[in-house]
Design a protein around this motif. Structure first.
Motif, PDB file in Angstrom:
ATOM      1  N   ARG A 275       0.830  -1.203   0.000  1.00 33.01           N
ATOM      2  CA  ARG A 275       0.000   0.000   0.000  1.00 33.01           C
ATOM      3  C   ARG A 275       0.868   1.258   0.000  1.00 33.01           C
TER       4      ARG A 275
ATOM      5  N   GLN B 298       1.915   1.849  -3.450  1.00 32.54           N
ATOM      6  CA  GLN B 298       0.808   2.451  -4.217  1.00 32.54           C
ATOM      7  C   GLN B 298       0.768   3.954  -3.973  1.00 32.54           C
ATOM      8  N   ASP B 299       0.911   4.338  -2.708  1.00 40.15           N
ATOM      9  CA  ASP B 299       0.838   5.760  -2.370  1.00 40.15           C
ATOM     10  C   ASP B 299       1.977   6.542  -3.020  1.00 40.15           C
TER      11      ASP B 299
ATOM     12  N   ILE C  97      -6.662   3.596  -7.234  1.00 38.94           N
ATOM     13  CA  ILE C  97      -5.839   3.863  -6.057  1.00 38.94           C
ATOM     14  C   ILE C  97      -6.119   5.299  -5.676  1.00 38.94           C
ATOM     15  N   GLU C  98      -6.221   5.575  -4.394  1.00 33.72           N
ATOM     16  CA  GLU C  98      -6.489   6.963  -4.029  1.00 33.72           C
ATOM     17  C   GLU C  98      -5.286   7.574  -3.332  1.00 33.72           C
ATOM     18  N   LEU C  99      -5.024   8.799  -3.703  1.00 31.96           N
ATOM     19  CA  LEU C  99      -3.996   9.577  -3.028  1.00 31.96           C
ATOM     20  C   LEU C  99      -4.742  10.602  -2.186  1.00 31.96           C
TER      21      LEU C  99
ATOM     22  N   SER D  98       1.433   6.767  -6.696  1.00 32.23           N
ATOM     23  CA  SER D  98       0.349   7.737  -6.948  1.00 32.23           C
ATOM     24  C   SER D  98       0.874   9.161  -6.840  1.00 32.23           C
ATOM     25  N   LEU D  99       1.748   9.367  -5.874  1.00 38.01           N
ATOM     26  CA  LEU D  99       2.351  10.692  -5.707  1.00 38.01           C
ATOM     27  C   LEU D  99       3.186  11.040  -6.943  1.00 38.01           C
TER      28      LEU D  99
ATOM     29  N   ILE E 280      -6.851   7.582  -8.808  1.00 39.64           N
ATOM     30  CA  ILE E 280      -6.090   7.286 -10.027  1.00 39.64           C
ATOM     31  C   ILE E 280      -6.579   5.944 -10.567  1.00 39.64           C
TER      32      ILE E 280
END
Lengths: 402, 224
Positions: free
Chosen positions: A388, A391-392, B13-15, A395-396, B129
Motif C-alpha cells: 500500500r 501504491q501511495d 488507487i487513491e492519493l 500515486s504521488l 487514479i
C-alpha cells in the motif's frame, strides 16, 4: 534475504488479491521516471528500514529509483537532533550559529549530491534545506515522518521557510500536519510482511526463540513491545496486568530497548524492574535494536498485544501485532487510533482501568480474540503493508509529475 | 448482430490530500463542511469504502463516526448515519442535507457538544487514479468471472465513483449490462444494489447472485 534482490512478485502471496497486478499496471504509467529519496541515514530507524525495502521494489517495478544520504559533522547532527525534538514540542535551545551551520551543511550536501529526478522525496527535517539548491526541473516533496502538531514555534518558523519551497508535503497523519501553502498529502507508514520482524515463523522456531529469551508460554501472554519511555506507560501496563491477574492467570512481557543509549530510558527501565519485582510472571526484556526475530516470536506467542501509550507517533507495533493475528489494546493517541478499528480489531483505551477491563473482556471471550485477530490481519493487509505504501508513492509520482 | 463492446475493468488507487480544515465541535464541523470542497464531502461519505471494503465502524460515514465516537454525541451520530448518499442526485444536495441536520441539532444545544478527550475532525479529499485491472468481458459469463476475481477497488470505481463523478446514474456495470447486453431488468437490479449499506464485498456478492440467477435462466440460450 538481501534487500537489493527484492521483487514485487514476492509480495503476491501476502498482499490483497489483485494488488500486485494493480501495482504493475500503475508502474507502467510511470516506467522510467526518476524517483529519488534523500534522508540522513542508511541504517537505523524506521525511515531507513522502509527505504531499504521500498527502493529495490520500486526499481523492480521499472522506476529509476535512487536513494541518497546526506553527510554531516557531529555539530550538524546535534542540531538536527535538537530540531527534531523541538518540532515535536520539546523545549530546545537552538542558536543562530547552529541554524546557520544546518543550512551550510545542507548546501554542501546539495553541491555534493546534486539531487535530480522527476520526483525528489526528502525525508524529515535533517535534509529539508536541500531545497535551497533545487534545479529548475523535477518536483520536490517533503516527507515528514514526525508529529508536527505542537512544535516549538520559532523552530517551526525556521523550518517552514524551506518546507514552503517544496511542491508538496507528505504527512503520516492529518493531526501531524501544519497549515502550509503547499498541497499536503497523507501517507501512512507501513510494515514489510517479508522482513525478519514480520515474516512467517514455525511453531518450533517461535518456541526456540522464547526458550532463548527464557519466556515461558504455559499461560496466556500479554505483551507490550516498545522503548522504555514514559510515554509508552510501561508502569501503567503492569498496573493493568495486576488488575487482570485477580481473574486470569497470565504472564506479562514488556519487551523493548532504548535503555543503553538513552539515560532516561535506563531510568524508566529501572523503575519498571522495581515495580515488576518479585512477580515471576512479569518479564522485562531489554532487547537490542536488531532483535527483530525475537520481537516477531513474542508477538506471535502473545494472546493479546498492548500498546498503552499516552503519547505516540504512528506506533507501527500495532500493525505488526495485528499482522500476526492478535487483538490490540492501545492508548487512544497518535496513529494508534488510525490503526485499531474499535471493537473490530481491538480497543483503544484511555486509562489503566480501561486497559484492564478490555484485557479481561477478551480473555473471557476466546472466540472474540480469534475473530479480532483475523480482522486485524486483514485490516493490515489492506492498509498497512508495504504494498500500500508503494501504491501511495507511485500515486504521488503520477500526481506530481503528470 | 454486432458484438457488444467489451466491459473493461479498471481498479483504482487513491492519493489522500489533507486540506488543513479541522473541527473540534459540532458547529465547527458544520461550518467547515459548508466550505470544504465537494471532493471532501465525497471522501468522507463514499471513499470510506475504498479503505474498508466492509462497514467496520459503527456507521458508514466519517461524520457520523466522529460525532458518535469522538464527541460522544450518539444522537447526532445516528442522525448523520441514516443519511443515504444514494438518495441524493448531487454531492451539493448531500452536503446541504448533512449541514441541515447538524444545524438543526446544534440549534437546541447549549453548549455545542465538542471534543474533550478525542481527536478533532480533519477534512481530507482524495485523488483517485484509475488503473486498468487487466480484465475484460464480452458476455455475461465472462463478466461474472471477472467480477468474482477483480480487485475490490474496481467495484468501488464502477459503482460509486462512476455515479458521482462520471455522470453514470446507475453505475458502469448496470449501464453496460443494459446498453451492450440488452438486459434492462438485470441492469435495474444491479443498479439498485446499494453498497452504502454493506460495503463493496457485500455489493459484489449480491451482484454475483444476480448474475448467477440470470445465467441459470438463460442456460438454454447461448452467447450469454
Amino acid at each position: 534475504m538481501a534487500s537489493n534482490t527484492l521483487t514485487i512478485e514476492e509480495y503476491r502471496e501476502v498482499a490483497p488479491k489483485g494488488t500486485v497486478d494493480l501495482l504493475l499496471r500503475l508502474a507502467e504509467r510511470v516506467r522510467g521516471r526518476r524517483f529519488l529519496h534523500v534522508n540522513s541515514t542508511r541504517s537505523g530507524g524506521g525511515v531507513a528500514e522502509i527505504l531499504n525495502r521500498l527502493v529495490p521494489i520500486m526499481t523492480d517495478l521499472g522506476i529509476k529509483a535512487g536513494w541518497e544520504v546526506i553527510e554531516g559533522d557531529p555539530g550538524f547532527f546535534a542540531t538536527t537532533k535538537a530540531l527534531h525534538n523541538a518540532l515535536q514540542g520539546m523545549e530546545q535551545a537552538l542558536t543562530v550559529a547552529m541554524l546557520e551551520h544546518y543550512v551550510d551543511v545542507n548546501r554542501a550536501n546539495a553541491e555534493r549530491l546534486r539531487p535530480t529526478g522527476d520526483l525528489i522525496l526528502v525525508h524529515d527535517p535533517q535534509p529539508a534545506a536541500l531545497i535551497l539548491a533545487r534545479p529548475p526541473e523535477g518536483k520536490w516533496a517533503w516527507r515528514c515522518h514526525i508529529d508536527l502538531s505542537a512544535p516549538q514555534r520559532r523552530v517551526w518558523a525556521f523550518l517552514r521557510r524551506f518546507v514552503e519551497r517544496y511542491d508538496a508535503a507528505v504527512f503520516s497523519l492529518p493531526s501531524f500536519a501544519q497549515r502550509l501553502d503547499i498541497p499536503q498529502f497523507l501517507v501512512y507508514p507501513s510494515i514489510d510482511p517479508l522482513a525478519e520482524k514480520n515474516r512467517r515463523m514455525s511453531r518450533q522456531e517461535i518456541q526456540k526463540t522464547l526458550d532463548a529469551l527464557r519466556v515461558q508460554s504455559d499461560k496466556p501472554i500479554l505483551l507490550q513491545v516498545s522503548r522504555f519511555d514514559r510515554f509508552k506507560d510501561p508502569v501503567g501496563v503492569i498496573n493493568a496486568y495486576r488488575i487482570v491477574k485477580r481473574y486470569h492467570d497470565v504472564r506479562l512481557v514488556l519487551a523493548g530497548g532504548g535503555a543503553t543509549d538513552d539515560p532516561e530510558g535506563a531510568e524508566v527501565l529501572n523503575e519498571v524492574r522495581e515495580v515488576a519485582a518479585r512477580d515471576a510472571d512479569i518479564y522485562v526484556l531489554d532487547l537490542p535494536a536488531d532483535a527483530h526475530l525475537q520481537i516477531n516470536a513474542l508477538q506471535r506467542a502473545a494472546t493479546i498485544v498492548i500498546q498503552k501509550s499516552t503519547r505516540e507517533g504512528f506506533g507501527l507495533t500495532v500493525a505488526e501485532a495485528m499482522w500476526k493475528g492478535k487483538p490490540v489494546i492501545g492508548g487512544a493517541t497518535g496513529g494508534i487510533t488510525a490503526q485499531i478499528l474499535y471493537g473490530v480489531t481491538g480497543y483503544t483505551v484511555n486509562s489503566v482501568e480501561g486497559a484492564a477491563y478490555r484485557i479481561r473482556y477478551l480473555l473471557g471471550n476466546p472466540p472474540l480474540i480469534r475473530r479480532m485477530g483475523a480482522a486485524g490481519r486483514e485490516h493490515v493487509r489492506r492498509n498497512f503493508l508495504i504494498t500500500r505504501h508503494l501504491q501511495d508513492y507511485l500515486s504521488l509520482l503520477v500526481r506530481l509529475t503528470a | 448482430m454486432a458484438q457488444p463492446a467489451p466491459f473493461i475493468f479498471f481498479g483504482c488507487i487513491e492519493l489522500r490530500e489533507i486540506l488543513g480544515l479541522r473541527a473540534r465541535d459540532e458547529r465547527e464541523l458544520m461550518e467547515q463542511l459548508e466550505r470544504a470542497p465537494l471532493g471532501s464531502v465525497y471522501y468522507h461519505t463514499h471513499s470510506v469504502f475504498l479503505r474498508h471494503h466492509q462497514v467496520t465502524g459503527a456507521y458508514p460515514n466519517d461524520f457520523a463516526n466522529w460525532v458518535a465516537s469522538q464527541v460522544r454525541d450518539q444522537v447526532l451520530g445516528e442522525r448523520l448515519a441514516v443519511v443515504d448518499p444514494f438518495a441524493f442526485g448531487s454531492l451539493e444536495a448531500l452536503r446541504e442535507e448533512l449541514v441541515s441536520i447538524i444545524d438543526h441539532h446544534v440549534a437546541t444545544l447549549h453548549p455545542v457538544p465538542r471534543v474533550v478527550f478525542g481527536d478533532p475532525f480533519f477534512f481530507v479529499q482524495s485523488h483517485v487514479i484509475e488503473v486498468p485491472a487487466g480484465l475484460e468481458a464480452r458476455t455475461l459469463q465472462e463478466f461474472r468471472r471477472c467480477l468474482a476475481e477483480v480487485d475490490a477497488s474496481a467495484i468501488y470505481l464502477h459503482t460509486l465513483e462512476s455515479r458521482v463523478w462520471r455522470g453514470q446514474p446507475h453505475g458502469d456495470f448496470a449501464g453496460w449490462v443494459e446498453r451492450d447486453l440488452g438486459l434492462p431488468s438485470l441492469a435495474g437490479a444491479i443498479a439498485r444494489i446499494n453498497p452504502y449499506l454493506g460495503g463493496l464485498e457485500q455489493a459484489r456478492t449480491r451482484m454475483l447472485q444476480l448474475l448467477d440467477a440470470a445465467l441459470r435462466e438463460a442456460e438454454p440460450a447461448s452467447g450469454l
